[in-house]
Scaffold this active site. Structure first.
Site, PDB file in Angstrom:
ATOM      1  N   ASP A  48       0.818  -1.210   0.000  1.00  0.00           N
ATOM      2  CA  ASP A  48       0.000   0.000   0.000  1.00  0.00           C
ATOM      3  C   ASP A  48       0.854   1.263   0.000  1.00  0.00           C
ATOM      4  OD1 ASP A  48      -2.355  -1.424  -0.002  1.00  0.00           O
ATOM      5  OD2 ASP A  48      -2.673  -1.270   2.159  1.00  0.00           O
ATOM      6  N   TYR A  76       5.318  -8.214   8.703  1.00  0.00           N
ATOM      7  CA  TYR A  76       4.978  -6.799   8.848  1.00  0.00           C
ATOM      8  C   TYR A  76       5.060  -6.372  10.314  1.00  0.00           C
ATOM      9  CZ  TYR A  76       2.679  -7.380   4.269  1.00  0.00           C
ATOM     10  OH  TYR A  76       2.400  -7.651   2.955  1.00  0.00           O
ATOM     11  N   ASP A  90      -7.471   2.580   6.975  1.00  0.00           N
ATOM     12  CA  ASP A  90      -6.169   3.195   7.250  1.00  0.00           C
ATOM     13  C   ASP A  90      -6.337   4.708   7.214  1.00  0.00           C
ATOM     14  OD1 ASP A  90      -6.341   3.828   4.559  1.00  0.00           O
ATOM     15  OD2 ASP A  90      -4.577   2.693   3.943  1.00  0.00           O
ATOM     16  N   ARG A 184      -4.624  -4.146   6.487  1.00  0.00           N
ATOM     17  CA  ARG A 184      -5.725  -3.228   6.797  1.00  0.00           C
ATOM     18  C   ARG A 184      -6.997  -3.992   7.162  1.00  0.00           C
ATOM     19  NH1 ARG A 184      -7.291  -0.550   2.220  1.00  0.00           N
ATOM     20  NH2 ARG A 184      -5.874  -1.703   0.879  1.00  0.00           N
TER      21      ARG A 184
END
Length: 236
Positions: A48, A76, A90, A184
């Site tokens: 993203d 992550y 987000d 997300r």
């Protein structure tokens, strides 16, 4: 390095760049240095724009390895803001709803996280690159059009708390997961399970397969790396 025959490179993607921006920059720099008009360049997995970290890029004949490399496990570090949601899950969109967080504590968080380890079903975000009838889901979402997104079976190998700030209600997690996992969407689902809502406020991809963010190039480093490349015509 032979970028025409093919190389596999790893970049630390800057904030607000798309994965396609990374590919485009690599292609432009190499074409400019090598004096060629075209060069095959592709990435092995979308990250993203509001995230940073590892993006693996293939050039030349190594682009044939993209399908294989896309299946690599990803790691992550994600920070969730509890108590509020946004339409994009987000910071791309403003907060649309506020929730109480008085009931949240670390014991509840650990209990909820246990539900998300192993195989899980996840519905991708409307603001995502999932293709629907040849168009990206985010193309519909940004026009306010609703589309039906089907849940996918994913694997969360590891999910652990890095830090929990109860005063700010911010939760930082380390996540190791399979291809196709939307962090997300994971933030959305954890927020729902906590009955508090949540959205992502920071995301960094720290590893793809065996490539960690410490192994990655920045673009200034890449430009320095290719500074001595000679045009193809000069080599011939």
């Amino acid at each position: 390095m032979n970028f025409i025959e093919g190389e596999i490179l790893a970049f630390d993607k800057p904030y607000r760049w798309t994965s396609f921006d990374v590919v485009g920059k690599v292609r432009w720099l190499l074409c400019h240095r090598l004096g060629v008009k075209r060069l095959k360049v592709g990435h092995t997995g979308t990250l993203d724009p509001l995230a940073t970290g590892v993006v693996v890029v293939c050039t030349g004949k190594m682009t044939k390895q993209i399908d294989r490399l896309q299946h690599d496990v990803k790691e992550y570090v994600a920070t969730l803001q509890l108590g509020a949601t946004t339409p994009s899950f987000d910071l791309e969109k403003p907060i649309d709803r506020i929730y109480s967080t008085e009931h949240i504590n670390i014991e509840l968080i650990n209990s909820v996280l246990s539900r998300f380890r192993g195989e899980i079903w996840q519905t991708p975000p409307a603001f995502s690159a999932v293709k629907i009838e040849g168009k990206r889901a985010y193309d519909y979402a940004r026009k306010g059009q609703e589309v039906e997104l089907k849940p996918k079976l994913l694997v969360i190998d590891e999910l652990e708390v890095v830090q929990y700030n109860r005063e700010l209600q911010q939760l930082t997690l380390r996540i190791v997961c399979s291809k196709g996992t939307y962090i997300r969407a994971l933030a959305r689902d954890i927020g729902e399970a906590l009955e508090s809502g949540a959205h992502l406020i920071a995301l960094r991809r720290t590893r793809v397969g065996n490539t960690s963010v410490e192994d990655c190039l920045t673009f200034p480093q890449f430009e320095q790396l290719i500074a001595d490349l000679k045009p193809i015509e000069a080599i011939e």
